[in-house]
Enzyme design. Structure first.
Site, PDB file in Angstrom:
ATOM      1  N   PRO A 121       0.854  -1.515   0.186  1.00  0.00           N
ATOM      2  CA  PRO A 121       0.237  -0.552   0.246  1.00  0.00           C
ATOM      3  C   PRO A 121       0.980   0.692   0.271  1.00  0.00           C
ATOM      4  O   PRO A 121       0.803   1.933   0.955  1.00  0.00           O
ATOM      5  CB  PRO A 121      -1.338  -0.230   1.390  1.00  0.00           C
ATOM      6  CG  PRO A 121       0.397  -1.027   2.170  1.00  0.00           C
ATOM      7  CD  PRO A 121       0.754  -1.641   1.005  1.00  0.00           C
ATOM      8  N   CYS A 122       1.769   1.543  -1.465  1.00  0.00           N
ATOM      9  CA  CYS A 122       2.220   2.905  -1.420  1.00  0.00           C
ATOM     10  C   CYS A 122       1.283   3.850  -0.937  1.00  0.00           C
ATOM     11  O   CYS A 122       1.205   5.165  -1.060  1.00  0.00           O
ATOM     12  CB  CYS A 122       3.140   2.485  -2.842  1.00  0.00           C
ATOM     13  SG  CYS A 122       2.051   2.763  -3.821  1.00  0.00           S
ATOM     14  N   HIS A 123      -0.279   3.873  -1.443  1.00  0.00           N
ATOM     15  CA  HIS A 123      -0.917   5.337  -1.743  1.00  0.00           C
ATOM     16  C   HIS A 123      -1.796   5.258  -0.141  1.00  0.00           C
ATOM     17  O   HIS A 123      -1.658   6.616   0.333  1.00  0.00           O
ATOM     18  CB  HIS A 123      -2.210   4.740  -1.778  1.00  0.00           C
ATOM     19  CG  HIS A 123      -3.190   3.535  -1.438  1.00  0.00           C
ATOM     20  ND1 HIS A 123      -2.452   2.011  -1.590  1.00  0.00           N
ATOM     21  CD2 HIS A 123      -4.054   3.259  -0.302  1.00  0.00           C
ATOM     22  CE1 HIS A 123      -3.694   0.847  -0.800  1.00  0.00           C
ATOM     23  NE2 HIS A 123      -4.242   2.134   0.255  1.00  0.00           N
TER      24      HIS A 123
END
Length: 158
Positions: A121-123
Site C-alpha cells: 500500500p504505497c498509497h
C-alpha cells in the site's frame, strides 16, 4: 513456468496482474487493456482478493509476492506492507522506521517504483504536512483509495 497475466476491471481502471508459481511480480493499472475472459489458476487468489478489497470485504492481502527490485526497494516495500488499513504514514516516518531519516528521498523513490499496486500500500504514504504527494497512479486515485479505506462519517441531518 512462464509468467501469466490477467486483466480485471476495478473502480480505478483495468488492473493487470502478472505472476507465476513463485508469486505475484506486478499489479498495475493499464487503461488500454480489456478484461481477461479467463483467469490463470496461479492468479485466481490475487484477482479474488483485489475484488474483495474494492468491495470493502478485505483489509489485508494474503498473497505470495515476488516483486523485482533492488534489495533497498524490497526493504521499503516490505515496510509499506506494515502500514495498517485506513491509516497513513509520512515519508519521514517510513525513513525513520527503516533506520535512516536522511534516506527520505531514496525511500520516496523506492515507494514510487512499487510494482504491487494496492497490495503493497504505497498509497498510504503522504507528505509530513498531510498532503497527498506523488502517486504513480495519479493523485485522484490515491485520494480515492484513502477514502475507500477511511470513509468520511455521514453527518446527521437532524
Amino acid at each position: 513456468m512462464s509468467r501469466k497475466q490477467a486483466n480485471i476491471r476495478t473502480p480505478l481502471g483495468i488492473a493487470t496482474i502478472i505472476g507465476d508459481k513463485h508469486g505475484i511480480q506486478q499489479i498495475k493499472l493499464d487503461e488500454v487493456s480489456v478484461e481477461s475472459s479467463e483467469i490463470p489458476e496461479v492468479l485466481e487468489s490475487a484477482v479474488l482478493q483485489l475484488q474483495q478489497y474494492f468491495s470493502g470485504e478485505r483489509q489485508e492481502f494474503d498473497l505470495k509476492l515476488n516483486p523485482e527490485g533492488t534489495d533497498f526497494q524490497k526493504k521499503v516495500w516490505k515496510e509499506l506492507s506494515y502500514i495498517p488499513y485506513g491509516t497513513t504514514h509520512s515519508y519521514l516516518e517510513l525513513s525513520r522506521k527503516l533506520g535512516d531519516e536522511k534516506a527520505i528521498r531514496a525511500v520516496a523513490a523506492a515507494n514510487g517504483k512499487n510494482p504491487l499496486w494496492i497490495v503493497v500500500p504505497c498509497h498510504r504514504v503522504i507528505g509530513i504536512d498531510g498532503s497527498l504527494t506523488g502517486y504513480a497512479g495519479g493523485l485522484h486515485r490515491k485520494k480515492w483509495l484513502l477514502e475507500l479505506e477511511n470513509p468520511p462519517l455521514q453527518q446527521s441531518l437532524f
